[in-house]
Enzyme design. Structure first.
Site, PDB file in Angstrom:
ATOM      1  N   HIS A 108       0.879  -0.971   0.052  1.00 13.31           N
ATOM      2  CA  HIS A 108      -0.003   0.253  -0.096  1.00 13.31           C
ATOM      3  C   HIS A 108       0.658   1.272  -0.051  1.00 13.31           C
ATOM      4  O   HIS A 108       1.749   1.684   0.886  1.00 13.31           O
ATOM      5  CB  HIS A 108      -0.867  -0.108   1.214  1.00 13.31           C
ATOM      6  N   GLU A 163       0.262  -0.604  -4.666  1.00  5.28           N
ATOM      7  CA  GLU A 163      -1.233   0.275  -4.818  1.00  5.28           C
ATOM      8  C   GLU A 163      -0.448   1.676  -4.613  1.00  5.28           C
ATOM      9  O   GLU A 163       0.191   1.863  -4.009  1.00  5.28           O
ATOM     10  CB  GLU A 163      -2.051   0.077  -3.795  1.00  5.28           C
ATOM     11  N   ASP A 179      -1.477   5.909  -5.727  1.00  4.70           N
ATOM     12  CA  ASP A 179      -2.396   6.846  -5.612  1.00  4.70           C
ATOM     13  C   ASP A 179      -2.345   8.093  -6.806  1.00  4.70           C
ATOM     14  O   ASP A 179      -1.039   8.526  -6.709  1.00  4.70           O
ATOM     15  CB  ASP A 179      -2.855   7.657  -4.338  1.00  4.70           C
ATOM     16  N   HIS A 214      -1.246  10.438  -2.164  1.00  5.46           N
ATOM     17  CA  HIS A 214      -2.534   9.957  -1.565  1.00  5.46           C
ATOM     18  C   HIS A 214      -3.315  11.108  -0.977  1.00  5.46           C
ATOM     19  O   HIS A 214      -4.506  11.075  -1.313  1.00  5.46           O
ATOM     20  CB  HIS A 214      -2.079   8.949  -0.351  1.00  5.46           C
ATOM     21  N   GLU A 256      -5.010   3.900  -7.666  1.00  9.03           N
ATOM     22  CA  GLU A 256      -6.267   4.286  -7.429  1.00  9.03           C
ATOM     23  C   GLU A 256      -6.782   5.866  -7.457  1.00  9.03           C
ATOM     24  O   GLU A 256      -5.456   6.824  -7.666  1.00  9.03           O
ATOM     25  CB  GLU A 256      -6.020   4.315  -5.628  1.00  9.03           C
TER      26      GLU A 256
END
Length: 158
Positions: free
Chosen positions: A25, A52, A54, A67, A119
């Protein structure tokens, strides 16, 4: 109408996602900044199968990897959504822990043998389209899975 090309997720990626995997993450950011090349490298070195990360739009519709909407630039807290890409890049840091642009992220992904879950931190159509355009241009459907938590993202991708 949905965004062109989104239904082309290859079978190999779908099969990979169904298997057991470790997804880092925002990368492995215990000793480096999250969502940076250093965090991605550290995650893969530690054994992660995927990362993952962002992405979010800037005031002028460009895309950066972050993020949070707020970021510290030269001692000031700035809202990415209210700041131009040029302003962000002027104080983004250096080396492998700098703020990344979408182009820099995809340059890294294209050279990596690993999978990335990107994301979308906004449901802005321009953000969705920018990411899909990069996947299409670099033919990275076997390495990139687009995720998000807003219903409008799913509608745009359908």
């Amino acid at each position: 109408m949905g965004i062109r090309g989104c239904a082309r997720t290859p079978f190999s990626l779908r099969a990979f996602i169904r298997s057991s995997m470790v997804i880092a993450h925002r990368g492995y950011h215990q000793n480096c900044k999250e969502n940076t090349l250093a965090a991605f490298e550290a995650a893969f070195a530690a054994g992660a199968d995927a990362v993952e990360t962002d992405v979010r739009p800037t005031k002028d519709g460009q895309v950066v990897v972050s993020h949070d909407d707020e970021i510290k630039v030269k001692g000031k807290i700035l809202a990415i959504s209210q700041t131009s890409l040029a302003e962000l890049l002027a104080g983004r840091g250096e080396g492998s822990e700098r703020l990344l642009t979408l182009d820099e992220l995809f340059e890294y992904i294209s050279k990596s043998a690993k999978v990335f879950f990107i994301e979308l931190k906004s449901d802005a159509r321009s953000l969705v389209q920018s990411v899909i355009d990069k996947i299409e241009a670099d033919n990275l459907w076997d390495k990139v899975c687009v995720i998000g938590f807003r219903a409008n993202i799913k509608i745009a991708l359908s």
